[in-house]
Design a protein around this motif. Structure first.
Motif, PDB file in Angstrom:
ATOM      1  N   ASP A   1      49.370  28.951  32.912  1.00  0.00           N
ATOM      2  CA  ASP A   1      48.278  29.811  32.697  1.00  0.00           C
ATOM      3  C   ASP A   1      47.044  29.564  33.482  1.00  0.00           C
ATOM      4  O   ASP A   1      46.487  30.451  33.985  1.00  0.00           O
ATOM      5  CB  ASP A   1      47.881  29.601  31.073  1.00  0.00           C
ATOM      6  N   ARG A   2      46.855  28.252  33.824  1.00  0.00           N
ATOM      7  CA  ARG A   2      45.711  28.005  34.649  1.00  0.00           C
ATOM      8  C   ARG A   2      45.920  28.519  35.948  1.00  0.00           C
ATOM      9  O   ARG A   2      45.116  29.310  36.592  1.00  0.00           O
ATOM     10  CB  ARG A   2      45.579  26.557  34.724  1.00  0.00           C
ATOM     11  N   VAL A   3      47.101  28.390  36.475  1.00  0.00           N
ATOM     12  CA  VAL A   3      47.266  29.084  37.886  1.00  0.00           C
ATOM     13  C   VAL A   3      47.177  30.519  37.846  1.00  0.00           C
ATOM     14  O   VAL A   3      46.662  31.263  38.766  1.00  0.00           O
ATOM     15  CB  VAL A   3      48.698  28.496  38.481  1.00  0.00           C
ATOM     16  N   ARG A   4      47.997  31.186  36.712  1.00  0.00           N
ATOM     17  CA  ARG A   4      47.958  32.576  36.794  1.00  0.00           C
ATOM     18  C   ARG A   4      46.340  33.025  36.587  1.00  0.00           C
ATOM     19  O   ARG A   4      45.835  34.119  36.988  1.00  0.00           O
ATOM     20  CB  ARG A   4      48.629  32.926  35.432  1.00  0.00           C
ATOM     21  N   SER A   5      45.398  32.370  35.906  1.00  0.00           N
ATOM     22  CA  SER A   5      44.049  32.691  35.663  1.00  0.00           C
ATOM     23  C   SER A   5      43.298  32.683  36.980  1.00  0.00           C
ATOM     24  O   SER A   5      42.585  33.610  37.410  1.00  0.00           O
ATOM     25  CB  SER A   5      43.352  31.824  34.784  1.00  0.00           C
ATOM     26  N   GLU A   6      43.654  31.693  37.996  1.00  0.00           N
ATOM     27  CA  GLU A   6      43.192  31.735  39.414  1.00  0.00           C
ATOM     28  C   GLU A   6      43.524  32.910  40.161  1.00  0.00           C
ATOM     29  O   GLU A   6      42.915  33.356  40.870  1.00  0.00           O
ATOM     30  CB  GLU A   6      43.346  30.349  39.909  1.00  0.00           C
ATOM     31  N   GLN A   7      44.881  33.094  40.028  1.00  0.00           N
ATOM     32  CA  GLN A   7      45.584  34.565  40.734  1.00  0.00           C
ATOM     33  C   GLN A   7      44.863  35.538  40.138  1.00  0.00           C
ATOM     34  O   GLN A   7      44.580  36.441  41.040  1.00  0.00           O
ATOM     35  CB  GLN A   7      46.874  34.280  40.733  1.00  0.00           C
ATOM     36  N   ASP A   8      44.785  35.444  38.895  1.00  0.00           N
ATOM     37  CA  ASP A   8      44.118  36.895  38.425  1.00  0.00           C
ATOM     38  C   ASP A   8      42.496  37.262  38.784  1.00  0.00           C
ATOM     39  O   ASP A   8      42.242  38.316  38.735  1.00  0.00           O
ATOM     40  CB  ASP A   8      44.302  36.971  36.787  1.00  0.00           C
ATOM     41  N   LEU A   9      41.915  36.192  38.943  1.00  0.00           N
ATOM     42  CA  LEU A   9      40.557  36.320  39.283  1.00  0.00           C
ATOM     43  C   LEU A   9      40.483  37.197  40.707  1.00  0.00           C
ATOM     44  O   LEU A   9      39.698  38.019  41.174  1.00  0.00           O
ATOM     45  CB  LEU A   9      39.687  35.104  39.600  1.00  0.00           C
ATOM     46  N   TYR A  10      41.613  36.558  41.637  1.00  0.00           N
ATOM     47  CA  TYR A  10      41.783  37.386  42.812  1.00  0.00           C
ATOM     48  C   TYR A  10      42.086  38.809  42.674  1.00  0.00           C
ATOM     49  O   TYR A  10      41.695  39.847  43.213  1.00  0.00           O
ATOM     50  CB  TYR A  10      42.765  36.615  44.033  1.00  0.00           C
ATOM     51  N   ARG A  11      43.066  39.001  41.999  1.00  0.00           N
ATOM     52  CA  ARG A  11      43.387  40.495  41.583  1.00  0.00           C
ATOM     53  C   ARG A  11      42.361  40.939  40.995  1.00  0.00           C
ATOM     54  O   ARG A  11      42.243  42.378  41.236  1.00  0.00           O
ATOM     55  CB  ARG A  11      44.725  40.221  40.484  1.00  0.00           C
ATOM     56  N   LEU A  12      41.567  40.649  40.227  1.00  0.00           N
ATOM     57  CA  LEU A  12      40.347  41.347  39.795  1.00  0.00           C
ATOM     58  C   LEU A  12      39.635  42.056  40.731  1.00  0.00           C
ATOM     59  O   LEU A  12      38.926  43.065  40.935  1.00  0.00           O
ATOM     60  CB  LEU A  12      39.591  40.641  38.801  1.00  0.00           C
ATOM     61  N   VAL A  13      39.296  41.037  41.807  1.00  0.00           N
ATOM     62  CA  VAL A  13      38.383  41.377  42.868  1.00  0.00           C
ATOM     63  C   VAL A  13      38.959  42.220  43.808  1.00  0.00           C
ATOM     64  O   VAL A  13      38.374  43.364  44.444  1.00  0.00           O
ATOM     65  CB  VAL A  13      37.952  40.025  43.665  1.00  0.00           C
ATOM     66  N   LEU A  14      40.405  41.982  44.189  1.00  0.00           N
ATOM     67  CA  LEU A  14      41.040  43.029  45.082  1.00  0.00           C
ATOM     68  C   LEU A  14      41.257  44.394  44.645  1.00  0.00           C
ATOM     69  O   LEU A  14      41.548  45.358  45.247  1.00  0.00           O
ATOM     70  CB  LEU A  14      42.444  42.347  45.529  1.00  0.00           C
ATOM     71  N   GLY A  15      41.140  44.522  43.233  1.00  0.00           N
ATOM     72  CA  GLY A  15      41.350  45.712  42.482  1.00  0.00           C
ATOM     73  C   GLY A  15      40.229  46.747  42.873  1.00  0.00           C
ATOM     74  O   GLY A  15      40.279  47.896  42.318  1.00  0.00           O
ATOM     75  N   ALA A  16      39.137  46.185  43.199  1.00  0.00           N
ATOM     76  CA  ALA A  16      37.981  46.848  43.485  1.00  0.00           C
ATOM     77  C   ALA A  16      38.241  47.854  44.689  1.00  0.00           C
ATOM     78  O   ALA A  16      37.190  48.669  44.824  1.00  0.00           O
ATOM     79  CB  ALA A  16      36.774  46.056  43.640  1.00  0.00           C
ATOM     80  N   PHE A  17      39.157  47.595  45.577  1.00  0.00           N
ATOM     81  CA  PHE A  17      39.186  48.341  46.635  1.00  0.00           C
ATOM     82  C   PHE A  17      40.213  49.623  46.537  1.00  0.00           C
ATOM     83  O   PHE A  17      41.253  49.179  45.972  1.00  0.00           O
ATOM     84  CB  PHE A  17      39.743  47.534  47.792  1.00  0.00           C
ATOM     85  N   ASP A  18      39.616  50.518  46.669  1.00  0.00           N
ATOM     86  CA  ASP A  18      40.534  51.894  46.780  1.00  0.00           C
ATOM     87  C   ASP A  18      41.470  51.965  47.950  1.00  0.00           C
ATOM     88  O   ASP A  18      41.038  51.922  49.169  1.00  0.00           O
ATOM     89  CB  ASP A  18      39.378  53.044  46.718  1.00  0.00           C
ATOM     90  N   ARG A  19      42.560  52.160  47.664  1.00  0.00           N
ATOM     91  CA  ARG A  19      43.726  52.446  48.424  1.00  0.00           C
ATOM     92  C   ARG A  19      43.688  51.376  49.623  1.00  0.00           C
ATOM     93  O   ARG A  19      43.173  51.802  50.785  1.00  0.00           O
ATOM     94  CB  ARG A  19      43.454  53.974  49.233  1.00  0.00           C
ATOM     95  N   PRO A  20      43.975  50.198  49.418  1.00  0.00           N
ATOM     96  CA  PRO A  20      43.638  49.226  50.567  1.00  0.00           C
ATOM     97  C   PRO A  20      44.731  49.033  51.443  1.00  0.00           C
ATOM     98  O   PRO A  20      44.864  48.438  52.694  1.00  0.00           O
ATOM     99  CB  PRO A  20      43.599  47.952  49.614  1.00  0.00           C
ATOM    100  N   ARG A  21      45.944  49.666  51.371  1.00  0.00           N
ATOM    101  CA  ARG A  21      47.296  49.501  52.133  1.00  0.00           C
ATOM    102  C   ARG A  21      46.918  49.916  53.189  1.00  0.00           C
ATOM    103  O   ARG A  21      46.219  51.097  53.713  1.00  0.00           O
ATOM    104  CB  ARG A  21      48.472  50.570  51.284  1.00  0.00           C
ATOM    105  N   GLY A  22      47.479  49.046  54.307  1.00  0.00           N
ATOM    106  CA  GLY A  22      47.373  49.180  55.637  1.00  0.00           C
ATOM    107  C   GLY A  22      45.931  48.901  56.276  1.00  0.00           C
ATOM    108  O   GLY A  22      45.816  48.972  57.668  1.00  0.00           O
TER     109      GLY A  22
END
Length: 291
Positions: free
Chosen positions: A66-87
């Motif tokens: 769970d601890r590792v997942r929480s650290e990864q999910d913080l990144y996912r929260l931040v990266l989810g702020a970008f619209d259409r990041p592909r490429g």
């Protein structure tokens, strides 16, 4: 073993080859002490985590997974702020061991991710930890790279990246306005910034935090005030600056995890929940756009 570095001892000889831009305490914590190896940062991402997406009943015991997942999910929260990041091309400021940069590349379809850190030991660790991703594919350049650089002097040309992100690093920045100007410079028109870390809520809180939390007292962290951080982004020419408190997904579960670990339950980092509950600091997500 403590889950955070011990409080600083009286000043001694210089900490070595980390460079003049790094305060001694920062150089030592991310050099010889290697914060990524302490138990509270299982997995090596070095952040407090974002815990809202964990599976299972809300009250169950929290595990190291769970601890590792929480650290990864913080990144996912931040990266989810970008619209259409592909490429697109992204820069992580304060990449540490590069695990979040690699996650960004794998999960968000970015074309290239540049991980940047001010500490040479962290860049060396990032290159070692991500050797497979760094190797160029046959006939094409690698999509992940790491370079050494300071937040207030990013070693990239103007208009170089589409996305700039930083996860729990800005508390170390000595010059937030300088970082904001550099972010505005390296972002292409229409590019986006997403940054998350903990900030003092008010100037009065910033003055009170060193008495409660050793990293603010010993020079590891700077108690930046959230309104001043947002103002620095605006002053640098970034637009649509938005501030979102995410502390309700950070502090309580982080403290609950600590309390459930026999080696961690009595350590001073549990004071972060106290600081949050008493209104001294919170965890924030800041986003902004380049003109």
């Amino acid at each position: 073993m403590t889950q955070h570095p011990p409080p600083a001892q009286p000043a001694g000889p210089p900490d070595g080859p980390a460079g003049p831009d790094l305060p001694d305490r920062v150089a030592r914590v991310y050099g010889e002490l290697d914060l990524s190896t302490v138990p509270a940062f299982a997995g090596g991402f070095i952040n407090f985590g974002y815990w809202t997406g964990l599976p299972g009943p809300a009250g169950r015991p929290l595990t190291e997974d769970d601890r590792v997942r929480s650290e990864q999910d913080l990144y996912r929260l931040v990266l989810g702020a970008f619209d259409r990041p592909r490429g697109r091309t992204a820069l992580e400021v304060g990449c540490g061991r590069g695990l979040g940069s690699a996650l960004a590349l794998r999960e968000f379809g970015l074309g290239t991710v540049i991980g940047m850190d001010a500490h040479p030991d962290q860049i060396a660790r990032a290159r070692e930890a991500n050797a497979a991703l760094l190797a160029p594919r046959a006939g094409s350049p690698g999509r992940l790279e790491f370079l050494r650089g300071a937040a207030e002097r990013i070693p990239l040309p103007d208009d170089r990246v589409d996305c700039l992100f930083s996860v729990e690093a800005a508390q170390h920045f000595r010059d937030l306005p300088g970082f904001a100007r550099e972010a505005a410079r390296v972002l292409r028109p229409g590019g986006r910034l997403a940054l998350t870390t903990f900030f003092a809520r008010t100037p009065e809180a910033a003055r009170a935090l060193p008495a409660l939390l050793p990293p603010f007292a010993d020079g590891l962290d700077v108690p930046h005030v959230i309104d001043e951080a947002a103002a620095a982004l605006r002053a640098a020419g970034l637009r649509e600056v938005r501030v979102r408190s995410v502390g309700d997904g950070v502090w309580e579960c982080y403290d609950r995890y600590m309390a459930q670990q026999p080696a961690l339950r009595d350590e001073w980092p549990r004071r972060y929940l106290t600081a949050y509950e008493t209104g001294l600091l919170d965890y924030y997500l800041l986003t902004a756009g380049a003109g």
